[in-house]
Scaffold this motif. Structure first.
Motif, PDB file in Angstrom:
ATOM      1  N   TYR A  12       0.848  -1.195   0.000  1.00  0.00           N
ATOM      2  CA  TYR A  12       0.000   0.000   0.000  1.00  0.00           C
ATOM      3  C   TYR A  12       0.878   1.238   0.000  1.00  0.00           C
ATOM      4  O   TYR A  12       2.082   1.176   0.290  1.00  0.00           O
ATOM      5  N   THR A  13       0.275   2.362  -0.342  1.00  0.00           N
ATOM      6  CA  THR A  13       0.943   3.653  -0.231  1.00  0.00           C
ATOM      7  C   THR A  13       0.294   4.441   0.894  1.00  0.00           C
ATOM      8  O   THR A  13      -0.884   4.245   1.212  1.00  0.00           O
ATOM      9  N   PHE A  23      -8.226   4.452  -0.299  1.00  0.00           N
ATOM     10  CA  PHE A  23      -8.535   4.450  -1.722  1.00  0.00           C
ATOM     11  C   PHE A  23      -8.507   3.017  -2.234  1.00  0.00           C
ATOM     12  O   PHE A  23      -7.510   2.300  -2.069  1.00  0.00           O
ATOM     13  N   LEU A  24      -9.600   2.591  -2.890  1.00  0.00           N
ATOM     14  CA  LEU A  24      -9.767   1.222  -3.369  1.00  0.00           C
ATOM     15  C   LEU A  24      -9.899   1.244  -4.887  1.00  0.00           C
ATOM     16  O   LEU A  24     -10.821   1.845  -5.432  1.00  0.00           O
ATOM     17  N   ILE A  48      -4.296   6.704   1.914  1.00  0.00           N
ATOM     18  CA  ILE A  48      -3.807   5.334   1.975  1.00  0.00           C
ATOM     19  C   ILE A  48      -4.444   4.559   0.825  1.00  0.00           C
ATOM     20  O   ILE A  48      -5.676   4.458   0.754  1.00  0.00           O
ATOM     21  N   ALA A  49      -3.620   4.047  -0.080  1.00  0.00           N
ATOM     22  CA  ALA A  49      -4.143   3.334  -1.255  1.00  0.00           C
ATOM     23  C   ALA A  49      -3.581   1.922  -1.287  1.00  0.00           C
ATOM     24  O   ALA A  49      -2.361   1.733  -1.263  1.00  0.00           O
ATOM     25  N   ILE A  50      -4.454   0.949  -1.339  1.00  0.00           N
ATOM     26  CA  ILE A  50      -4.063  -0.462  -1.303  1.00  0.00           C
ATOM     27  C   ILE A  50      -3.817  -0.994  -2.710  1.00  0.00           C
ATOM     28  O   ILE A  50      -4.433  -0.538  -3.677  1.00  0.00           O
ATOM     29  N   SER A  72      -8.616  -8.111   2.846  1.00  0.00           N
ATOM     30  CA  SER A  72      -7.353  -7.372   2.739  1.00  0.00           C
ATOM     31  C   SER A  72      -7.522  -5.930   3.195  1.00  0.00           C
ATOM     32  O   SER A  72      -6.609  -5.345   3.800  1.00  0.00           O
ATOM     33  N   VAL A  73      -8.692  -5.345   2.931  1.00  0.00           N
ATOM     34  CA  VAL A  73      -8.975  -3.984   3.416  1.00  0.00           C
ATOM     35  C   VAL A  73      -9.080  -3.977   4.940  1.00  0.00           C
ATOM     36  O   VAL A  73      -8.507  -3.108   5.611  1.00  0.00           O
ATOM     37  N   LEU A  74      -9.796  -4.945   5.488  1.00  0.00           N
ATOM     38  CA  LEU A  74      -9.933  -5.028   6.945  1.00  0.00           C
ATOM     39  C   LEU A  74      -8.577  -5.250   7.605  1.00  0.00           C
ATOM     40  O   LEU A  74      -8.284  -4.660   8.654  1.00  0.00           O
TER      41      LEU A  74
END
Length: 220
Positions: A12-13, A23-24, A48-50, A72-74
């Motif tokens: 992630y960034t 951000f998704l 925060i971008a995954i 993965s988001v959780l």
């Protein structure tokens, strides 16, 4: 940046300071897809971008579903120990946002969904061939597996969203988008804004997108 989740390595960034925004990204894209947006919003938000599994620098496991991408988001939220945050999501990432938002509603300040209604069984997505017709920079198995899910979406995804009490901005690329209007009607606090440039709004009309999204995030 990376961490190890139960699903595999997730990249992630993380840039900027201020209220966190997740951000998704869309199918076949990565965290970098949001760079033209986050470069501006990072002035007053922590952006925060995954990279979803199978995308970008995250692990290519070969086994994908909307459920494990939601996980993965959780996992990222837990890894960063986020309390409250907002979500900005597009296309496949927006479907994942619809899945995770009901359980996270008490912690979400604002939800921005770009051109993606809550899934229904109205659409038929063609089966992707076993191999990509040309080279791609993500795991092609993601497309094959999530298209199958979209052809038979879990009805709980829609049921769980009904009554969602999170301030929500639905940005559509098509005027009079009936499915986005129907999605808005499911929610308790939603409005629809049209930027008529098609599906890739944040790329095709970045300035107008930012002019719409930034004040919405600031107000919530």
């Amino acid at each position: 940046m990376q961490f190890q989740s139960a699903i595999g390595t997730i990249t992630y960034t993380d840039e900027g300071t201020g209220p966190p925004v997740l951000f998704l990204h869309a199918l076949g894209r990565s965290a970098s897809d949001w760079s033209t947006v986050t470069s501006h919003l990072a002035e007053d938000h922590r952006c925060i971008a995954i990279d979803f599994p199978g995308h970008g620098e995250s692990e290519h496991t070969g086994n994908y579903s909307f459920t494990n991408m939601a996980d993965s988001v959780l996992d990222l939220i837990a890894e960063l120990d986020l309390g409250r945050f907002s979500i900005v999501a597009h296309s496949m990432g927006a479907t994942i946002a619809w899945i995770v938002a009901p359980d996270l509603a008490a912690r979400i300040d604002a939800l921005v969904v770009e051109d993606t209604p809550v899934p229904t069984d109205r659409h038929t997505y063609p089966e992707a061939p076993a191999q990509p017709p040309q080279p791609v920079d993500y795991d092609w198995q993601v497309r094959r597996q999530v298209f199958a899910e979209l052809n038979d979406p879990d009805p709980k995804w829609r049921q769980n969203v009904t009554g969602l009490a999170v301030p929500t901005l639905l940005v559509t690329g098509t005027a009079d988008d009936q499915e986005m209007l129907e999605t808005a009607a499911l929610l308790t606090d939603a409005r629809v804004v049209t930027i008529p440039v098609g599906h890739w709004i944040h790329q095709e009309a970045t300035a107008e997108y930012l002019d719409t999204v930034r004040p919405f995030l600031a107000a919530n």
